[in-house]
Design an enzyme around this catalytic site. Structure first.
Site, PDB file in Angstrom:
ATOM      1  N   LYS A   1       1.031  -1.387   0.161  1.00  0.00           N
ATOM      2  CA  LYS A   1      -0.064  -0.077  -0.061  1.00  0.00           C
ATOM      3  C   LYS A   1       0.965   1.182  -0.123  1.00  0.00           C
ATOM      4  O   LYS A   1       1.484   1.501   0.894  1.00  0.00           O
ATOM      5  CB  LYS A   1      -0.987  -0.205   1.364  1.00  0.00           C
ATOM      6  CG  LYS A   1      -1.907   1.083   0.631  1.00  0.00           C
ATOM      7  CD  LYS A   1      -2.626   1.532   2.262  1.00  0.00           C
ATOM      8  CE  LYS A   1      -1.946   2.867   2.511  1.00  0.00           C
ATOM      9  NZ  LYS A   1      -2.062   4.281   1.992  1.00  0.00           N
TER      10      LYS A   1
ATOM     11  N   GLU B   1      10.214   0.839  10.909  1.00  0.00           N
ATOM     12  CA  GLU B   1      11.149   2.297  10.699  1.00  0.00           C
ATOM     13  C   GLU B   1      10.578   3.240  10.718  1.00  0.00           C
ATOM     14  O   GLU B   1       9.650   3.427   9.708  1.00  0.00           O
ATOM     15  CB  GLU B   1      11.641   2.330   9.008  1.00  0.00           C
ATOM     16  CG  GLU B   1      13.652   3.036   9.084  1.00  0.00           C
ATOM     17  CD  GLU B   1      13.113   4.398   8.520  1.00  0.00           C
ATOM     18  OE1 GLU B   1      12.043   5.036   9.901  1.00  0.00           O
ATOM     19  OE2 GLU B   1      12.891   4.851   7.371  1.00  0.00           O
TER      20      GLU B   1
ATOM     21  N   CYS C   1      13.452  10.422   6.932  1.00  0.00           N
ATOM     22  CA  CYS C   1      13.193  10.547   7.926  1.00  0.00           C
ATOM     23  C   CYS C   1      14.770  10.785   8.781  1.00  0.00           C
ATOM     24  O   CYS C   1      14.702  10.274  10.258  1.00  0.00           O
ATOM     25  CB  CYS C   1      12.726   8.375   8.078  1.00  0.00           C
ATOM     26  SG  CYS C   1      14.096   7.891   7.276  1.00  0.00           S
TER      27      CYS C   1
ATOM     28  N   GLU D   1      10.121  15.056  15.620  1.00  0.00           N
ATOM     29  CA  GLU D   1      10.081  15.072  14.195  1.00  0.00           C
ATOM     30  C   GLU D   1       9.173  15.972  13.463  1.00  0.00           C
ATOM     31  O   GLU D   1       7.846  16.201  14.093  1.00  0.00           O
ATOM     32  CB  GLU D   1      10.319  13.979  13.670  1.00  0.00           C
ATOM     33  CG  GLU D   1      10.306  13.522  12.413  1.00  0.00           C
ATOM     34  CD  GLU D   1      10.064  12.393  11.986  1.00  0.00           C
ATOM     35  OE1 GLU D   1       8.894  11.536  12.304  1.00  0.00           O
ATOM     36  OE2 GLU D   1      11.097  11.898  11.474  1.00  0.00           O
TER      37      GLU D   1
END
Ligand code: NDP
Length: 481
Positions: free
Chosen positions: A174, A250, A285, A384
């Site tokens: 997906k 992750e 990331c 983040e």
């Protein structure tokens, strides 16, 4: 342009006929309506994937044959470089030069790498008494669900597909709702390369619908996920509430760039730090989003970083020389700006940027931003941001720098800049991150594993170690008595 779900070797509309819009990050215009896969479509894809796995024409094929097909797929990607890069750039706002020079070639290289590696991985023979032969081999898991984000759609997809397919699994993928187009194009090339029907299925759709359906499906043996911490944890819940499938995660980070007082060539350091945060508009990331600099050189480094930031000018992603393109969506840009504004209101100092930009009307652009903020609890330091925003913290000495660097819930990556090799080694050992760079940033190869510690997740993409996550050990004990 392919916009339907790819299931069992053919393109299909969603079972209920629904679609969603994928929008150009460059100017906010609608690119296409894409099939909105949901539970029924995921079920159809998982059924096809299971059937293909049981058929065995991929799972039981000679690994050398699977390797040839993956290498052929990589060649086809290279042949279609222009088309794939255009789709990726349009869907994500990546500069076209990066899409052509990094995204497509790196994704192709990853698939080829696993294609080259898979027939060179051996099993083991266990030490036993002479009346037995105990073989330890690796087998594919079965059906792998891959749920991926929008920041590097092709590369992250290849990190999952390469080892999963090389090992003989079937996959239901997906893509993110913001960036489904390159995965659908890849599915078509995969069929052309010779991946049998049902082995690779792509179900575009929304996370709450298609993503959750993959996470909860009893026919899925493992989910490989990249994205936010919150959604990663939901996949663990989905697994626990369904068949206990394996989950690898992750989940991003707030990676520190530790700059010690003896770092050589501060201008080169500043340039590397600039790339480490402003590349892909900070939507990486492992972006080096946090500088921890020793006080003695802080002013000089900030001055140099300000100069470097000024060189990253938000520009049209279609222009060949653009280095700072668009953020993924207007909503995401609003979120990033909101974080910067709250930080400023709370006492952090905006040293550069902090403003929107509009090189292309309707698109989502932001100036590269530097913020001085020393409180580790300040959300701009702790969380983040996923935008072109670099936070600068000042440390008294090496010990303080290590403390500040590790004072985070994340552990994906870190860097230390120093001219003393013993300091480098000592600090690198103590930084809690899946990758630590010394006097460089974002250096990598397919041969090195990539993944996080702490809240950044578990499991590793890239390298032979990634095959562990898509295989299971089998012991075959043969009596010689
Ligand atoms: P998400 O974690 O929400 O999305 C990643 C993938 O998970 C997408 O395919 C998404 O689908 C799917 N998903 C979302 N919600 C669910 C759900 N409830 N169940 C199952 N699947 C789901 O990332 P976002 O795109 O929302 O980004 C939010 C933040 O996450 C970013 O600002 C950044 O901080 C972080 N992030 C980290 C990334 C990394 O590389 N580690 C990559 C992307 C984001 P859909 O696209 O439809 O929402």
């Amino acid at each position: 342009m392919r916009t339907e779900a790819f299931i069992d070797g053919a393109f299909h509309p969603a079972a209920d006929g629904r679609t969603f819009a994928t929008v150009s990050s460059r100017d906010g215009s609608e690119i296409a309506q894409v099939a909105r896969g949901d539970v029924a479509d995921v079920d159809r894809a998982v059924t096809a994937a299971r059937r293909a796995f049981d058929r065995g024409d991929w799972a039981l094929a000679d690994p050398a044959q699977r390797g040839r097909v993956l290498r052929r797929l990589a060649e086809l990607m290279t042949d279609h470089l222009d088309d794939l890069a255009a789709l990726e750039s349009q869907d994500t706002g990546h500069p076209i030069g990066d899409a052509r020079g990094v995204d497509v070639p790196n994704a192709a290289r990853c698939l080829a790498w696993y294609g080259e590696a898979v027939d060179k991985v051996y099993g083991e023979i266990a030490p036993t008494a002479a009346d037995a032969l105990a073989l330890i081999g690796r087998e594919p898991l079965g059906v792998v669900g891959a749920v991926v984000p929008w920041n590097y759609p092709l590369i992250v997809t290849a990190w999952k597909l390469g080892p999963a397919l090389a090992a003989g699994n079937s996959v239901v993928l997906k893509p993110a709702e913001q960036s489904p187009l390159s995965a659908l194009a890849l599915a078509e090339l995969a069929a052309e390369a010779g991946i049998p029907d049902g082995v690779l299925n792509v179900v575009p759709g929304l996370g709450e619908e298609a993503g959750q359906a993959i996470g909860r499906h009893d026919g899925v043996d493992k989910v490989a996920f990249t994205g936010s911490v919150e959604v990663g944890r939901r996949f663990q819940v989905y697994a626990g509430e369904s068949n206990g499938k394996a989950v690898s995660l992750e989940l991003g980070g707030k990676s520190p760039q530790v700059v010690l007082a003896d770092a050589a060539d501060l201008q080169a350091v500043a340039e590397a730090i600039g790339w480490g945060i402003f590349y892909n508009a900070g939507q990486t990331c492992h972006a080096g989003s946090r500088v921890v600099v020793q006080r003695a050189i802080a002013d000089e480094l900030v001055e140099r970083l300000t100069g470097v930031a000024a060189g990253f000018v938000p520009a049209d992603p279609r222009a060949p020389d653009t280095v700072l393109g668009a953020l993924i969506t207007a909503d995401h840009l609003d979120g990033v700006m909101g974080r910067v504004e709250r930080a400023a209101a709370g006492g952090a100092t905006i040293l550069a940027g902090g403003e929107r930009a509009e090189p292309v009307p309707g698109g989502s652009y932001m100036q590269p931003t530097l913020i001085a903020a020393d409180d580790p609890a300040d959300p701009i330091v702790a969380e983040e941001v996923f935008g072109p925003v670099l936070v600068i913290q000042t440390a008294d000495d090496i010990e303080d720098a290590v403390r500040l660097a590790n004072d985070t819930r994340y552990g994906l990556a870190a860097a230390v800049w120093t001219s003393d090799v013993r300091t480098a080694g000592r600090v690198a050992r103590r930084l809690r991150a899946g990758t630590v760079w010394v006097n460089t940033f974002d250096a990598s190869s397919m041969a090195t594993p990539f993944g996080g510690m702490k809240d950044s997740g578990h499991g590793r993409d890239r390298s032979l170690h990634a095959l562990d996550a898509y295989t299971q050990l089998k012991t075959t004990w043969i009596s010689l008595a």
